[in-house]
Motif scaffolding. Structure first.
Motif, PDB file in Angstrom:
ATOM      1  N   TYR A 144      -0.753  56.118 -44.636  1.00 25.50           N
ATOM      2  CA  TYR A 144      -1.956  55.280 -44.656  1.00 25.50           C
ATOM      3  C   TYR A 144      -2.822  55.571 -43.430  1.00 25.50           C
ATOM      4  CZ  TYR A 144      -4.789  51.247 -45.959  1.00 25.50           C
ATOM      5  OH  TYR A 144      -5.825  50.437 -46.365  1.00 25.50           O
ATOM      6  N   ALA A 145      -2.204  55.761 -42.282  1.00 24.77           N
ATOM      7  CA  ALA A 145      -2.958  56.092 -41.069  1.00 24.77           C
ATOM      8  C   ALA A 145      -3.684  57.432 -41.225  1.00 24.77           C
ATOM      9  CB  ALA A 145      -2.018  56.130 -39.862  1.00 24.77           C
ATOM     10  N   ASP A 146      -3.032  58.409 -41.850  1.00 19.78           N
ATOM     11  CA  ASP A 146      -3.698  59.686 -42.121  1.00 19.78           C
ATOM     12  C   ASP A 146      -4.933  59.481 -42.997  1.00 19.78           C
ATOM     13  OD1 ASP A 146      -2.224  61.578 -40.674  1.00 19.78           O
ATOM     14  OD2 ASP A 146      -0.707  61.742 -42.238  1.00 19.78           O
ATOM     15  N   PHE A 147      -4.786  58.611 -43.988  1.00 17.51           N
ATOM     16  CA  PHE A 147      -5.925  58.301 -44.853  1.00 17.51           C
ATOM     17  C   PHE A 147      -7.076  57.705 -44.045  1.00 17.51           C
ATOM     18  CE2 PHE A 147      -7.828  54.476 -46.798  1.00 17.51           C
ATOM     19  CZ  PHE A 147      -8.756  55.101 -47.618  1.00 17.51           C
ATOM     20  N   LEU A 148      -6.768  56.761 -43.153  1.00 14.93           N
ATOM     21  CA  LEU A 148      -7.810  56.140 -42.340  1.00 14.93           C
ATOM     22  C   LEU A 148      -8.553  57.185 -41.512  1.00 14.93           C
ATOM     23  CD1 LEU A 148      -5.887  52.987 -41.062  1.00 14.93           C
ATOM     24  CD2 LEU A 148      -7.777  53.003 -42.709  1.00 14.93           C
ATOM     25  N   LEU A 149      -7.811  58.073 -40.873  1.00 16.36           N
ATOM     26  CA  LEU A 149      -8.438  59.103 -40.048  1.00 16.36           C
ATOM     27  C   LEU A 149      -9.285  60.044 -40.900  1.00 16.36           C
ATOM     28  CD1 LEU A 149      -5.453  59.944 -37.679  1.00 16.36           C
ATOM     29  CD2 LEU A 149      -7.559  58.724 -37.056  1.00 16.36           C
ATOM     30  N   SER A 150      -8.755  60.435 -42.057  1.00 18.59           N
ATOM     31  CA  SER A 150      -9.499  61.362 -42.917  1.00 18.59           C
ATOM     32  C   SER A 150     -10.779  60.728 -43.456  1.00 18.59           C
ATOM     33  CB  SER A 150      -8.614  61.823 -44.087  1.00 18.59           C
ATOM     34  OG  SER A 150      -8.342  60.754 -44.981  1.00 18.59           O
ATOM     35  N   PRO A 261      -8.114  49.726 -50.253  1.00 21.18           N
ATOM     36  CA  PRO A 261      -7.006  50.671 -50.426  1.00 21.18           C
ATOM     37  C   PRO A 261      -5.647  50.077 -50.033  1.00 21.18           C
ATOM     38  CG  PRO A 261      -8.863  51.704 -49.308  1.00 21.18           C
ATOM     39  CD  PRO A 261      -9.136  50.235 -49.319  1.00 21.18           C
ATOM     40  N   PHE A 262      -4.623  50.451 -50.791  1.00 23.39           N
ATOM     41  CA  PHE A 262      -3.256  50.006 -50.522  1.00 23.39           C
ATOM     42  C   PHE A 262      -2.288  51.132 -50.835  1.00 23.39           C
ATOM     43  CE2 PHE A 262      -4.129  48.982 -54.940  1.00 23.39           C
ATOM     44  CZ  PHE A 262      -2.972  49.333 -55.607  1.00 23.39           C
ATOM     45  N   LEU A 263      -1.069  50.951 -50.394  1.00 22.64           N
ATOM     46  CA  LEU A 263      -0.013  51.928 -50.652  1.00 22.64           C
ATOM     47  C   LEU A 263       0.694  51.614 -51.963  1.00 22.64           C
ATOM     48  CD1 LEU A 263       1.546  52.078 -47.080  1.00 22.64           C
ATOM     49  CD2 LEU A 263       0.575  54.043 -48.292  1.00 22.64           C
ATOM     50  N   ARG A 264       0.947  52.646 -52.742  1.00 22.63           N
ATOM     51  CA  ARG A 264       1.840  52.486 -53.893  1.00 22.63           C
ATOM     52  C   ARG A 264       2.718  53.721 -54.001  1.00 22.63           C
ATOM     53  NH1 ARG A 264      -1.607  53.094 -59.587  1.00 22.63           N
ATOM     54  NH2 ARG A 264      -2.142  55.294 -59.338  1.00 22.63           N
ATOM     55  N   TYR A 265       3.825  53.566 -54.692  1.00 25.77           N
ATOM     56  CA  TYR A 265       4.842  54.611 -54.688  1.00 25.77           C
ATOM     57  C   TYR A 265       5.026  55.175 -56.090  1.00 25.77           C
ATOM     58  CZ  TYR A 265       5.309  52.122 -50.354  1.00 25.77           C
ATOM     59  OH  TYR A 265       5.016  51.497 -49.163  1.00 25.77           O
ATOM     60  N   LEU A 266       4.003  55.949 -56.498  1.00 25.38           N
ATOM     61  CA  LEU A 266       3.974  56.611 -57.792  1.00 25.38           C
ATOM     62  C   LEU A 266       3.515  58.050 -57.600  1.00 25.38           C
ATOM     63  CD1 LEU A 266       2.229  53.962 -60.107  1.00 25.38           C
ATOM     64  CD2 LEU A 266       4.641  54.614 -60.131  1.00 25.38           C
ATOM     65  N   PRO A 267       3.943  58.968 -58.478  1.00 27.94           N
ATOM     66  CA  PRO A 267       3.417  60.335 -58.429  1.00 27.94           C
ATOM     67  C   PRO A 267       2.026  60.381 -59.048  1.00 27.94           C
ATOM     68  CG  PRO A 267       4.921  60.111 -60.276  1.00 27.94           C
ATOM     69  CD  PRO A 267       4.955  58.797 -59.546  1.00 27.94           C
ATOM     70  N   GLU A 268       1.335  61.490 -58.842  1.00 25.85           N
ATOM     71  CA  GLU A 268       0.000  61.621 -59.426  1.00 25.85           C
ATOM     72  C   GLU A 268       0.061  61.554 -60.943  1.00 25.85           C
ATOM     73  OE1 GLU A 268      -3.857  64.666 -59.371  1.00 25.85           O
ATOM     74  OE2 GLU A 268      -2.088  65.090 -58.144  1.00 25.85           O
TER      75      GLU A 268
END
Length: 370
Positions: A144-150, A261-268
């Motif tokens: 999630y932190a990577d997402f914020l930076l990107s 945005p939130f985290l979820r644990y599913l494949p594409e």
């Protein structure tokens, strides 16, 4: 009246059921929708196991206990389920509750496959009795932190309530973002109203606000306040713990529920098993299943495989975590020892950052994957 516990190592041979204790938050202050989805996945998998002969010809049975997000209640449930003679424990969504359950299961020598809680320190010391499907918080929140930076966010405010889980998340974000030029600003929700949060965001020049708070209170009032403040028209609201995953969020917030945005644990993309289970879960829930429902299904799939291979003896189940190789709804599940994690861990859980599409709030957009 409680059934007397089976002697250690004993297996029933009278055709009675093999029981799994299920810990699920089904009442407030627990996240009830998460509990309902978790239970739907557990129940669907149990039905499918029994449709193909159960465990060595014996039916698999769930013994469900509502934890209501209460660690003491969960600990008492573990004691009761152990006395009832369950072969293993499954479930739980809230990390602090799962930690209490894991500690008690470890002390009692009762195998526990944790479905959905992410707190890294699920037990104080390494244990052979506990395994986990969801990724550790340190891994998910770094994604999630990577997402914020990107996305260009370097001044990030967190509206936080007191909790081991929220404090751990804040620490993970700060430790990961600081060396990369990011700043985490803590807003103590014991002292701030939703309107005061808006003032703090302006004063601190934050470009993102993360909701490290309970649902629906105070998360929903905070979102409403921020969305209506013209000074904050450009700020991103995020909810890494997944408050915005469930339908109630959209019901309570309407158009304001989107783009959080939130985290979820599913494949594409789900494979054939995942797609079939998704259809069955949608029918059972009368709505789209969350990732938590898939976690429930996969929990029983793993435990059923272990019980078929090694019997219902508790010690044998605990000894088998390292040998698990089960095709789950979200990929092949194997457990390993991960540095810094005290339990057996599925190390390759898929992780996404998603949000609700502003143009179609019932549809989720994948924004980032890790």
């Amino acid at each position: 009246m409680n059934t007397p516990p089976s002697p250690p190592g004993a297996e029933r041979t009278d055709g009675s059921s093999v029981q799994i204790g299920a810990l699920v938050p089904l009442t407030r202050p627990g996240w009830v929708e998460a509990g309902q989805h978790l239970l739907a996945g557990l129940e669907l998998a149990v039905r499918e196991v029994n449709d193909v002969g159960g465990i060595g010809g014996r039916p698999l049975e769930l013994v469900v206990r509502d934890t209501a997000a209460d660690p003491q209640r969960a600990t008492a449930a573990v004691d009761e389920l152990a006395r009832l003679g369950v072969a293993a424990l499954a479930g739980e969504y809230h990390s602090v509750v799962a930690r209490a359950a894991a500690a008690r299961a470890d002390a009692l020598g009762l195998p526990f496959l944790c479905s959905s809680a992410v707190l890294d320190a699920l037990t104080e010391q390494p244990t052979e009795w506990v395994a986990r499907l969801s990724p550790p918080q340190s891994r998910g929140w770094q994604v999630y932190a990577d997402f914020l930076l990107s996305a260009g966010h370097s001044r990030i405010a967190v509206a936080a309530q007191p909790s081991v889980y929220w404090a751990s998340g804040t620490r993970i974000l700060r430790d990961y973002l600081a060396p990369r030029g990011g700043t985490v600003i803590e807003l103590d929700m014991r002292a701030l109203t939703p309107a005061a949060v808006c003032d703090e965001l302006v004063d601190n020049r934050a470009t993102a606000l993360l909701l490290l708070v309970g649902h629906p209170e105070p998360a929903v009032p905070i979102v409403k306040s921020v969305r209506r403040d013209q000074r904050l028209a450009e700020i991103m609201i995020g909810a890494p713990a997944g408050q915005s995953e469930f339908a109630e969020w959209a019901t309570l917030l309407g158009d304001d529920s989107a783009a959080i945005p939130f985290l979820r644990y599913l494949p594409e993309r789900l494979g054939p098993l995942g797609a079939r289970v998704e259809t069955a879960l949608r029918e059972r829930l009368a709505e789209a299943p969350s990732f938590v429902a898939f976690e429930g299904y996969d929990t029983v799939a793993v435990l059923a495989d272990v019980l078929r291979s090694h019997g219902a003896d508790r010690a044998s189940t605990a000894e088998s975590w390292s040998r698990v190789a089960v095709e789950g709804t979200r990929g092949q599940i194997r457990f390993s020892r991960t540095p810094g994690i005290s339990v057996w861990q599925w190390a390759s859980t898929p992780i996404q950052v998603v949000d609700r599409d502003p143009a179609e709030p019932d549809r989720f957009r994948i924004l980032h994957a890790g």
